[in-house]
Design a protein around this motif. Structure first.
Motif, PDB file in Angstrom:
ATOM      1  N   GLU A 212       0.831  -1.207   0.000  1.00  0.00           N
ATOM      2  CA  GLU A 212       0.000   0.000   0.000  1.00  0.00           C
ATOM      3  C   GLU A 212       0.865   1.256   0.000  1.00  0.00           C
ATOM      4  O   GLU A 212       0.537   2.242  -0.666  1.00  0.00           O
ATOM      5  CB  GLU A 212      -0.949  -0.017   1.199  1.00  0.00           C
ATOM      6  CG  GLU A 212      -2.047  -1.054   1.054  1.00  0.00           C
ATOM      7  CD  GLU A 212      -2.830  -1.301   2.342  1.00  0.00           C
ATOM      8  OE1 GLU A 212      -2.511  -0.699   3.397  1.00  0.00           O
ATOM      9  OE2 GLU A 212      -3.760  -2.130   2.294  1.00  0.00           O
TER      10      GLU A 212
ATOM     11  N   GLN B  38       2.056   1.670  -3.537  1.00  0.00           N
ATOM     12  CA  GLN B  38       0.971   2.128  -4.405  1.00  0.00           C
ATOM     13  C   GLN B  38       0.677   3.610  -4.192  1.00  0.00           C
ATOM     14  O   GLN B  38       0.461   4.344  -5.165  1.00  0.00           O
ATOM     15  CB  GLN B  38      -0.287   1.292  -4.157  1.00  0.00           C
ATOM     16  CG  GLN B  38      -0.134  -0.132  -4.628  1.00  0.00           C
ATOM     17  CD  GLN B  38      -1.241  -1.048  -4.144  1.00  0.00           C
ATOM     18  OE1 GLN B  38      -1.844  -0.832  -3.090  1.00  0.00           O
ATOM     19  NE2 GLN B  38      -1.514  -2.102  -4.908  1.00  0.00           N
TER      20      GLN B  38
ATOM     21  N   ALA C 271       1.394   6.519  -7.126  1.00  0.00           N
ATOM     22  CA  ALA C 271       0.097   6.860  -7.725  1.00  0.00           C
ATOM     23  C   ALA C 271       0.275   7.820  -8.903  1.00  0.00           C
ATOM     24  O   ALA C 271       0.872   8.883  -8.767  1.00  0.00           O
ATOM     25  CB  ALA C 271      -0.832   7.460  -6.677  1.00  0.00           C
TER      26      ALA C 271
ATOM     27  N   TYR D 188       4.037  -5.837  -8.539  1.00  0.00           N
ATOM     28  CA  TYR D 188       3.532  -4.465  -8.642  1.00  0.00           C
ATOM     29  C   TYR D 188       4.556  -3.561  -9.318  1.00  0.00           C
ATOM     30  O   TYR D 188       4.226  -2.808 -10.248  1.00  0.00           O
ATOM     31  CB  TYR D 188       3.155  -3.916  -7.257  1.00  0.00           C
ATOM     32  CG  TYR D 188       2.757  -2.468  -7.323  1.00  0.00           C
ATOM     33  CD1 TYR D 188       1.547  -2.095  -7.895  1.00  0.00           C
ATOM     34  CD2 TYR D 188       3.599  -1.467  -6.853  1.00  0.00           C
ATOM     35  CE1 TYR D 188       1.187  -0.758  -8.002  1.00  0.00           C
ATOM     36  CE2 TYR D 188       3.247  -0.136  -6.950  1.00  0.00           C
ATOM     37  CZ  TYR D 188       2.043   0.221  -7.529  1.00  0.00           C
ATOM     38  OH  TYR D 188       1.697   1.542  -7.643  1.00  0.00           O
TER      39      TYR D 188
END
Length: 183
Positions: A72, A75, A79, A134
């Motif tokens: 998280e 991410q 962004a 990711y």
């Protein structure tokens, strides 16, 4: 008379996981105390076991939480970014986390140390694989660049675990500066 509502099992579960993250980060699976975790939350030790089953299952849930928190963080940092720009943002956010919140670092290190257990190893592999996947998806760079990025992150982990991120020692400063360059 003030009436305070009882916490739901899910709210207690979250509190336990937060306390367990701190306890296991400091002491690992074998040294971590479910009694200390229960005391930190203000509940009984049997309630911890009622929600998680075993100490190992609680440790696994904590490792999953730590890996998810790291994903998280990545991410959020990346962004709207792609390629090298995304990796640079992730690298900076990760270095900042290492410098300001040692709990996640210590939790990761304890998870790696517990990988002699096949169940824990699988959870760590899966979580780390999600991190790599990711970065591969957003960076769209060759495997050698992705490997280099993660190698620098692991070196930062080692340096942070020795409390050398802000050290004046020349060799340590050079390694940390090298990791932060071209992240």
């Amino acid at each position: 008379m003030v009436v305070t509502g009882r916490k739901s099992a899910e709210e207690r579960r979250e509190q336990i996981l937060e306390a367990a993250l701190v306890e296991f980060a400091a002491h690992g699976l074998d040294g971590g105390s479910t009694e200390a975790i229960a005391r930190a939350v203000g509940i009984s030790q049997p309630y911890v076991f009622r929600l998680f089953g075993t100490k190992k299952e609680l440790f696994i849930a904590t490792v999953e939480r730590c890996m998810r928190g790291t994903l998280e963080m990545m991410q959020t940092a990346a962004a709207g970014l792609k390629g090298e720009e995304a990796m640079h943002a992730i690298g900076e956010a990760y270095a900042d986390r290492l410098a300001t919140d040692p709990t996640y670092l210590h939790s990761q290190m304890q998870a790696y140390a517990a990988c002699d257990d096949p169940q824990i190893r699988e959870i760590v592999r899966s979580g780390y694989g999600e991190l790599v996947g990711y970065v591969e998806r957003i960076a769209k760079l060759p495997p050698d660049r992705i490997s280099h990025f993660f190698a620098k992150g692991m070196l930062l982990n080692v340096m942070a675990s020795m409390d050398l991120l802000g050290a004046d020692e020349g060799w340590a400063r050079r390694l940390v500066d090298g990791c932060r360059r071209d992240v």
